[in-house]
Motif scaffolding. Structure first.
Motif, PDB file in Angstrom:
ATOM      1  N   PRO A 144      -6.107   3.078  -8.781  1.00  0.00           N
ATOM      2  CA  PRO A 144      -5.720   2.815  -7.402  1.00  0.00           C
ATOM      3  C   PRO A 144      -6.640   3.507  -6.416  1.00  0.00           C
ATOM      4  O   PRO A 144      -7.369   4.441  -6.763  1.00  0.00           O
ATOM      5  N   LEU A 145      -6.587   3.055  -5.183  1.00  0.00           N
ATOM      6  CA  LEU A 145      -7.297   3.725  -4.102  1.00  0.00           C
ATOM      7  C   LEU A 145      -6.423   4.862  -3.575  1.00  0.00           C
ATOM      8  O   LEU A 145      -5.207   4.833  -3.710  1.00  0.00           O
ATOM      9  N   LYS A 146      -7.058   5.834  -2.980  1.00  0.00           N
ATOM     10  CA  LYS A 146      -6.341   6.960  -2.403  1.00  0.00           C
ATOM     11  C   LYS A 146      -6.165   6.689  -0.914  1.00  0.00           C
ATOM     12  O   LYS A 146      -7.129   6.395  -0.211  1.00  0.00           O
ATOM     13  N   VAL A 147      -4.915   6.775  -0.441  1.00  0.00           N
ATOM     14  CA  VAL A 147      -4.605   6.580   0.967  1.00  0.00           C
ATOM     15  C   VAL A 147      -4.095   7.907   1.515  1.00  0.00           C
ATOM     16  O   VAL A 147      -3.084   8.423   1.047  1.00  0.00           O
TER      17      VAL A 147
ATOM     18  N   GLY B  54      -9.864   5.527   0.325  1.00  0.00           N
ATOM     19  CA  GLY B  54     -11.094   5.753  -0.419  1.00  0.00           C
ATOM     20  C   GLY B  54     -10.952   5.559  -1.913  1.00  0.00           C
ATOM     21  O   GLY B  54      -9.859   5.539  -2.459  1.00  0.00           O
ATOM     22  N   CYS B  55     -12.099   5.434  -2.556  1.00  0.00           N
ATOM     23  CA  CYS B  55     -12.177   5.238  -3.995  1.00  0.00           C
ATOM     24  C   CYS B  55     -12.796   6.477  -4.635  1.00  0.00           C
ATOM     25  O   CYS B  55     -13.886   6.905  -4.248  1.00  0.00           O
ATOM     26  N   ASP B  56     -12.095   7.027  -5.620  1.00  0.00           N
ATOM     27  CA  ASP B  56     -12.630   8.168  -6.356  1.00  0.00           C
ATOM     28  C   ASP B  56     -13.728   7.741  -7.329  1.00  0.00           C
ATOM     29  O   ASP B  56     -14.499   8.565  -7.786  1.00  0.00           O
TER      30      ASP B  56
ATOM     31  N   CYS C 179     -16.337   5.101  -6.903  1.00  0.00           N
ATOM     32  CA  CYS C 179     -17.662   4.888  -6.308  1.00  0.00           C
ATOM     33  C   CYS C 179     -17.891   5.693  -5.040  1.00  0.00           C
ATOM     34  O   CYS C 179     -19.009   5.759  -4.539  1.00  0.00           O
ATOM     35  N   GLY C 180     -16.821   6.283  -4.498  1.00  0.00           N
ATOM     36  CA  GLY C 180     -16.960   7.113  -3.312  1.00  0.00           C
ATOM     37  C   GLY C 180     -16.916   6.358  -1.995  1.00  0.00           C
ATOM     38  O   GLY C 180     -17.000   6.956  -0.927  1.00  0.00           O
ATOM     39  N   LYS C 181     -16.792   5.046  -2.028  1.00  0.00           N
ATOM     40  CA  LYS C 181     -16.728   4.262  -0.788  1.00  0.00           C
ATOM     41  C   LYS C 181     -15.376   4.495  -0.119  1.00  0.00           C
ATOM     42  O   LYS C 181     -14.357   4.703  -0.778  1.00  0.00           O
ATOM     43  N   TYR C 182     -15.375   4.457   1.210  1.00  0.00           N
ATOM     44  CA  TYR C 182     -14.132   4.647   1.948  1.00  0.00           C
ATOM     45  C   TYR C 182     -14.222   4.013   3.322  1.00  0.00           C
ATOM     46  O   TYR C 182     -15.302   3.660   3.802  1.00  0.00           O
ATOM     47  N   ILE C 183     -13.055   3.856   3.931  1.00  0.00           N
ATOM     48  CA  ILE C 183     -12.959   3.439   5.317  1.00  0.00           C
ATOM     49  C   ILE C 183     -11.973   4.402   5.959  1.00  0.00           C
ATOM     50  O   ILE C 183     -11.005   4.839   5.316  1.00  0.00           O
ATOM     51  N   GLU C 184     -12.233   4.738   7.204  1.00  0.00           N
ATOM     52  CA  GLU C 184     -11.413   5.732   7.892  1.00  0.00           C
ATOM     53  C   GLU C 184     -11.289   5.353   9.344  1.00  0.00           C
ATOM     54  O   GLU C 184     -12.257   4.877   9.954  1.00  0.00           O
ATOM     55  N   GLY C 185     -10.092   5.534   9.887  1.00  0.00           N
ATOM     56  CA  GLY C 185      -9.911   5.261  11.301  1.00  0.00           C
ATOM     57  C   GLY C 185      -8.446   5.250  11.679  1.00  0.00           C
ATOM     58  O   GLY C 185      -7.581   5.557  10.860  1.00  0.00           O
ATOM     59  N   ALA C 186      -8.181   4.902  12.921  1.00  0.00           N
ATOM     60  CA  ALA C 186      -6.829   4.739  13.412  1.00  0.00           C
ATOM     61  C   ALA C 186      -6.546   3.240  13.393  1.00  0.00           C
ATOM     62  O   ALA C 186      -7.034   2.501  14.242  1.00  0.00           O
ATOM     63  N   PHE C 187      -5.830   2.788  12.383  1.00  0.00           N
ATOM     64  CA  PHE C 187      -5.584   1.368  12.179  1.00  0.00           C
ATOM     65  C   PHE C 187      -4.220   1.014  12.765  1.00  0.00           C
ATOM     66  O   PHE C 187      -3.231   1.631  12.410  1.00  0.00           O
ATOM     67  N   GLY C 188      -4.163   0.032  13.633  1.00  0.00           N
ATOM     68  CA  GLY C 188      -2.897  -0.391  14.199  1.00  0.00           C
ATOM     69  C   GLY C 188      -1.957  -0.906  13.133  1.00  0.00           C
ATOM     70  O   GLY C 188      -2.340  -1.704  12.294  1.00  0.00           O
ATOM     71  N   GLY C 189      -0.726  -0.409  13.133  1.00  0.00           N
ATOM     72  CA  GLY C 189       0.280  -0.878  12.188  1.00  0.00           C
ATOM     73  C   GLY C 189       0.251  -0.217  10.833  1.00  0.00           C
ATOM     74  O   GLY C 189       1.075  -0.507   9.983  1.00  0.00           O
ATOM     75  N   LEU C 190      -0.677   0.686  10.564  1.00  0.00           N
ATOM     76  CA  LEU C 190      -0.710   1.366   9.263  1.00  0.00           C
ATOM     77  C   LEU C 190      -0.047   2.708   9.361  1.00  0.00           C
ATOM     78  O   LEU C 190      -0.076   3.379  10.301  1.00  0.00           O
TER      79      LEU C 190
END
Length: 65
Positions: free
Chosen positions: A37-40, A50-52, A54-65
């Motif tokens: 799974p991805l880490k939230v 993010g992904c443990d 490959c190290g790819k991730y997205i970060e921000g203030a997401f509406g509704g999350l």
């Protein structure tokens, strides 16, 4: 990061973001390497997905999350 690069990044992560927004944050698959799974992580209004593997991730203030 320019606006076009941000749009491209969001497109890659869109399925993951949709699943989280729909209340299904479990067993999310990395859009790059397929690992699950991805880490939230949430801190205040900021969320990091993010992904443990490959190290790819997205970060921000997401509406509704």
């Amino acid at each position: 990061m320019d606006e076009e690069a941000v749009e491209d990044l969001v497109i890659v992560w869109q399925d993951v973001l949709d699943e989280i927004a729909a209340g299904r944050p479990d067993n999310l698959r990395c859009p790059y390497c397929g690992r699950t799974p991805l880490k939230v992580e949430t801190e205040g209004r900021r969320t990091r997905i993010g992904c443990d593997g490959c190290g790819k991730y997205i970060e921000g203030a997401f509406g509704g999350l």
